[in-house]
Design a protein around this motif. Structure first.
Motif, PDB file in Angstrom:
ATOM      1  N   ILE A 190     113.229  91.198 -22.725  1.00 42.59           N
ATOM      2  CA  ILE A 190     113.796  92.474 -22.277  1.00 42.59           C
ATOM      3  C   ILE A 190     115.316  92.404 -22.225  1.00 42.59           C
ATOM      4  CG2 ILE A 190     113.841  94.174 -20.401  1.00 42.59           C
ATOM      5  CD1 ILE A 190     111.184  93.990 -21.901  1.00 42.59           C
ATOM      6  N   GLY A 191     115.845  91.218 -21.884  1.00 42.57           N
ATOM      7  CA  GLY A 191     117.289  91.095 -21.709  1.00 42.57           C
ATOM      8  C   GLY A 191     117.692  91.557 -20.325  1.00 42.57           C
ATOM      9  N   HIS A 192     118.699  92.418 -20.250  1.00 42.35           N
ATOM     10  CA  HIS A 192     119.208  92.874 -18.957  1.00 42.35           C
ATOM     11  C   HIS A 192     118.171  93.714 -18.224  1.00 42.35           C
ATOM     12  CE1 HIS A 192     121.957  94.323 -15.886  1.00 42.35           C
ATOM     13  NE2 HIS A 192     121.588  95.566 -16.181  1.00 42.35           N
ATOM     14  N   VAL A 193     117.957  93.386 -16.962  1.00 43.29           N
ATOM     15  CA  VAL A 193     117.082  94.162 -16.085  1.00 43.29           C
ATOM     16  C   VAL A 193     117.956  94.876 -15.062  1.00 43.29           C
ATOM     17  CG1 VAL A 193     115.308  93.993 -14.299  1.00 43.29           C
ATOM     18  CG2 VAL A 193     115.078  92.672 -16.400  1.00 43.29           C
ATOM     19  N   ASP A 194     117.667  96.167 -14.832  1.00 40.25           N
ATOM     20  CA  ASP A 194     118.498  96.958 -13.917  1.00 40.25           C
ATOM     21  C   ASP A 194     118.074  96.836 -12.468  1.00 40.25           C
ATOM     22  OD1 ASP A 194     120.284  98.526 -15.868  1.00 40.25           O
ATOM     23  OD2 ASP A 194     118.264  98.869 -16.658  1.00 40.25           O
ATOM     24  N   GLY A 195     116.804  96.527 -12.226  1.00 41.60           N
ATOM     25  CA  GLY A 195     116.311  96.390 -10.863  1.00 41.60           C
ATOM     26  C   GLY A 195     115.004  95.632 -10.860  1.00 41.60           C
ATOM     27  N   VAL A 196     114.696  95.000  -9.717  1.00 43.00           N
ATOM     28  CA  VAL A 196     113.450  94.257  -9.560  1.00 43.00           C
ATOM     29  C   VAL A 196     112.725  94.798  -8.343  1.00 43.00           C
ATOM     30  CG1 VAL A 196     112.387  92.005  -9.164  1.00 43.00           C
ATOM     31  CG2 VAL A 196     114.421  92.180 -10.626  1.00 43.00           C
ATOM     32  N   PHE A 197     111.491  95.287  -8.545  1.00 40.15           N
ATOM     33  CA  PHE A 197     110.617  95.739  -7.464  1.00 40.15           C
ATOM     34  C   PHE A 197     109.558  94.659  -7.268  1.00 40.15           C
ATOM     35  CE2 PHE A 197     111.179 100.575  -8.591  1.00 40.15           C
ATOM     36  CZ  PHE A 197     112.544 100.468  -8.342  1.00 40.15           C
ATOM     37  N   LEU A 198     109.477  94.100  -6.068  1.00 38.47           N
ATOM     38  CA  LEU A 198     108.571  92.975  -5.823  1.00 38.47           C
ATOM     39  C   LEU A 198     107.634  93.322  -4.675  1.00 38.47           C
ATOM     40  CD1 LEU A 198     109.815  89.273  -5.952  1.00 38.47           C
ATOM     41  CD2 LEU A 198     107.632  89.975  -5.015  1.00 38.47           C
ATOM     42  N   ALA A 199     106.347  93.484  -4.996  1.00 38.42           N
ATOM     43  CA  ALA A 199     105.382  94.060  -4.059  1.00 38.42           C
ATOM     44  C   ALA A 199     104.685  93.016  -3.180  1.00 38.42           C
ATOM     45  CB  ALA A 199     104.338  94.868  -4.823  1.00 38.42           C
ATOM     46  N   GLY A 200     105.443  92.081  -2.630  1.00 35.55           N
ATOM     47  CA  GLY A 200     104.912  91.184  -1.613  1.00 35.55           C
ATOM     48  C   GLY A 200     104.439  89.844  -2.114  1.00 35.55           C
ATOM     49  N   ASP A 201     104.188  88.929  -1.162  1.00 36.50           N
ATOM     50  CA  ASP A 201     103.802  87.541  -1.412  1.00 36.50           C
ATOM     51  C   ASP A 201     104.843  86.829  -2.269  1.00 36.50           C
ATOM     52  OD1 ASP A 201     101.624  87.853   0.169  1.00 36.50           O
ATOM     53  OD2 ASP A 201     100.138  87.336  -1.343  1.00 36.50           O
ATOM     54  N   LEU A 202     106.041  86.774  -1.740  1.00 44.31           N
ATOM     55  CA  LEU A 202     107.161  86.151  -2.441  1.00 44.31           C
ATOM     56  C   LEU A 202     107.006  84.628  -2.464  1.00 44.31           C
ATOM     57  CD1 LEU A 202     108.040  89.038  -1.479  1.00 44.31           C
ATOM     58  CD2 LEU A 202     110.356  88.138  -1.337  1.00 44.31           C
ATOM     59  N   VAL A 203     106.565  84.056  -1.326  1.00 49.17           N
ATOM     60  CA  VAL A 203     106.344  82.613  -1.200  1.00 49.17           C
ATOM     61  C   VAL A 203     104.971  82.418  -0.567  1.00 49.17           C
ATOM     62  CG1 VAL A 203     108.798  82.016  -1.069  1.00 49.17           C
ATOM     63  CG2 VAL A 203     107.549  82.578   1.040  1.00 49.17           C
ATOM     64  N   ASN A 204     104.666  81.207  -0.148  1.00 46.55           N
ATOM     65  CA  ASN A 204     103.406  80.939   0.544  1.00 46.55           C
ATOM     66  C   ASN A 204     103.591  80.901   2.053  1.00 46.55           C
ATOM     67  OD1 ASN A 204     101.479  80.547  -1.684  1.00 46.55           O
ATOM     68  ND2 ASN A 204     102.804  78.829  -2.220  1.00 46.55           N
ATOM     69  N   ILE A 205     104.521  80.046   2.515  1.00 47.74           N
ATOM     70  CA  ILE A 205     104.779  79.880   3.943  1.00 47.74           C
ATOM     71  C   ILE A 205     106.217  80.305   4.202  1.00 47.74           C
ATOM     72  CG2 ILE A 205     104.700  78.287   5.890  1.00 47.74           C
ATOM     73  CD1 ILE A 205     102.015  78.606   4.438  1.00 47.74           C
TER      74      ILE A 205
END
Length: 440
Positions: A190-205
């Motif tokens: 994709i190359g350049h991304v304008d924004g990142v939407f992250l719908a939870g569970d970024l890590v474990n603990i």
């Protein structure tokens, strides 16, 4: 030499030479028979670096926030931006609950739960024009007095309506084997991304610092989103190192809370995994507090009460301290546990909809979705309280009332695209939505 002083220098000289000769022979034999041990160079002091690259948060029509982390408090943390090298000084805070334990994957092993000091630096860049990319770098100065400077990246205010955007929607990174590879492919394709939407569970603990910053397996959260990971995958005898993608240094990150951003009851001795799996409903903690208030809070201090209740139920402190997200009104204040914002043609609504994951097994020894352990029935302290929901979204709850207002707002109604981001779906297929998303 005593003989030489007594007037017989020749004898004295011969004695001295004889001793030297004998010692020389002994030394020669020792040197030729002992193993040769090479000298070890003095260990180099560890190189002081930034713990993360900078990343972007909470853009508005004229501003954006730049955030980064270090393992030193330091001084003179700055963002330098634009063609004339304008400078903004960052505000520094220390994360309050980041720790490591024996299950951490770190360069330095830990035998027990140990606090790990991490400092966060944030500067707001204002006066920006929508749609204009501005170059920037950050600098932090440790106790050595030598500033550490990042690479150059770009920042911008929130994009104006009508601007085409590449937005990455992702979730459940959790140091999974394919996370670094997938994010690397995003950058490559994709190359350049304008924004990142992250719908939870970024890590474990969430309180385990290394999962965010430097897990030695190479798949920590920030390295994977900044192209600094080092996760090894093997296929058909060939090993490939994946670094992730250089994404959030120049694209704002918007997140939602998942169950893996919530820590359970706090302990100084229990392992972090055990603490994570031990949340208790706020009402249950309040009942216990009311029964023993004189013991837990003899001075009747409200701050002591609130901290005790949080430590004996659950919290999202580390998540809240790491991110600067848009805010929603809540209880005469504000919250970033749920929020709404406009990003170009998109109206993004991020909700706090998640619950603790429990086993669906039904037997006498399982603290699960539908039952407690038989041995714990008379011991409420050990109850798991089923698949408890962390934040209500029932009719009449603060989040529900706010969401009704948001869905009726002009910003939502007039948006070309509408994205509602939540971690646990109310209705779907599969084991994670059985039983339905309802209070146990």
């Amino acid at each position: 030499m005593a003989s030489a002083k007594s007037g017989n220098p020749k004898v004295g000289t011969l004695v001295s030479l004889g001793l030297f000769f004998c010692l020389g022979v002994v030394l020669f034999v020792q040197l030729t028979t002992a193993p040769i041990v090479p000298l070890k160079p003095a260990p180099m002091p560890p190189k002081i670096t930034l713990l993360t690259d900078p990343f972007l948060q909470a853009p508005t029509v004229a501003s954006v926030r730049v955030v980064w982390f270090t393992e030193f408090e330091g001084r003179d943390h700055r963002v330098i931006y634009g063609p004339t090298d304008e400078t903004v000084t960052a505000t520094t805070t220390q994360l309050s609950r980041t720790r490591e334990d024996a299950q951490s994957h770190t360069a330095q092993p830990y035998k027990q739960v140990t606090a790990r000091p991490i400092w966060r630096h944030e500067a707001e860049i204002s006066g920006l024009r929508p749609g204009l990319q501005v170059p920037y770098v950050i600098t932090s100065t440790p106790d050595t007095g030598i500033p550490i400077r990042s690479e150059q990246f770009s920042l911008s205010a929130t994009p104006p309506a009508g601007q085409p955007l590449n937005i990455l929607l992702t979730s459940d990174h959790q140091l999974m084997p394919m996370t670094a590879a997938n994010l690397q492919k995003v950058e490559e394709t994709i190359g350049h991304v304008d924004g990142v939407f992250l719908a939870g569970d970024l890590v474990n603990i969430p309180d385990r610092a290394s999962e965010w910053f430097d897990d030695t397996r190479g798949g920590a959260f920030f390295p994977c989103l900044q192209g600094r990971g080092s996760y090894i995958l093997e296929k058909d005898g060939t090993s490939t190192i994946y670094k992730g993608g250089r994404l959030i240094q120049s694209a704002p990150l918007f997140t939602a809370l998942g169950n893996h951003e919530v820590m359970g009851r706090y302990s100084t001795t229990a392992g972090l995994n055990e603490q994570f799996n031990d949340p208790v409903p706020w009402d249950a903690a309040k009942t216990l507090y009311d029964q023993h208030e004189n013991v837990f809070n003899p001075s009747n201090n409200d701050d002591v009460k609130q901290n005790w209740l949080k430590n004996q139920s659950f919290n999202v402190d580390t998540y809240n301290e790491i991110f600067s997200l848009p805010k929603a009104p809540r209880d005469n204040g504000e919250t970033q546990r749920y929020y709404a914002t406009t990003f170009g043609d998109v109206r993004l609504v991020s909700l706090y909809v998640t619950q603790i994951w429990r086993l669906s097994t039904i037997d006498d020894d399982t603290r699960g979705r539908y039952q407690e352990r038989i041995s714990d029935l008379n011991n409420p302290t050990n109850w798991g309280h089923g698949q408890l929901i962390f934040e209500s979204i029932e009719p009449g709850s603060p989040q529900y009332e706010w969401l009704q207002q948001e869905l009726a707002s002009d910003e939502f109604q007039q948006a070309k695209y509408k994205v509602v981001m939540l971690h646990h779906p109310p209705h779907s297929l599969g084991g994670n939505v059985a039983p339905a998303f309802t209070t146990p």
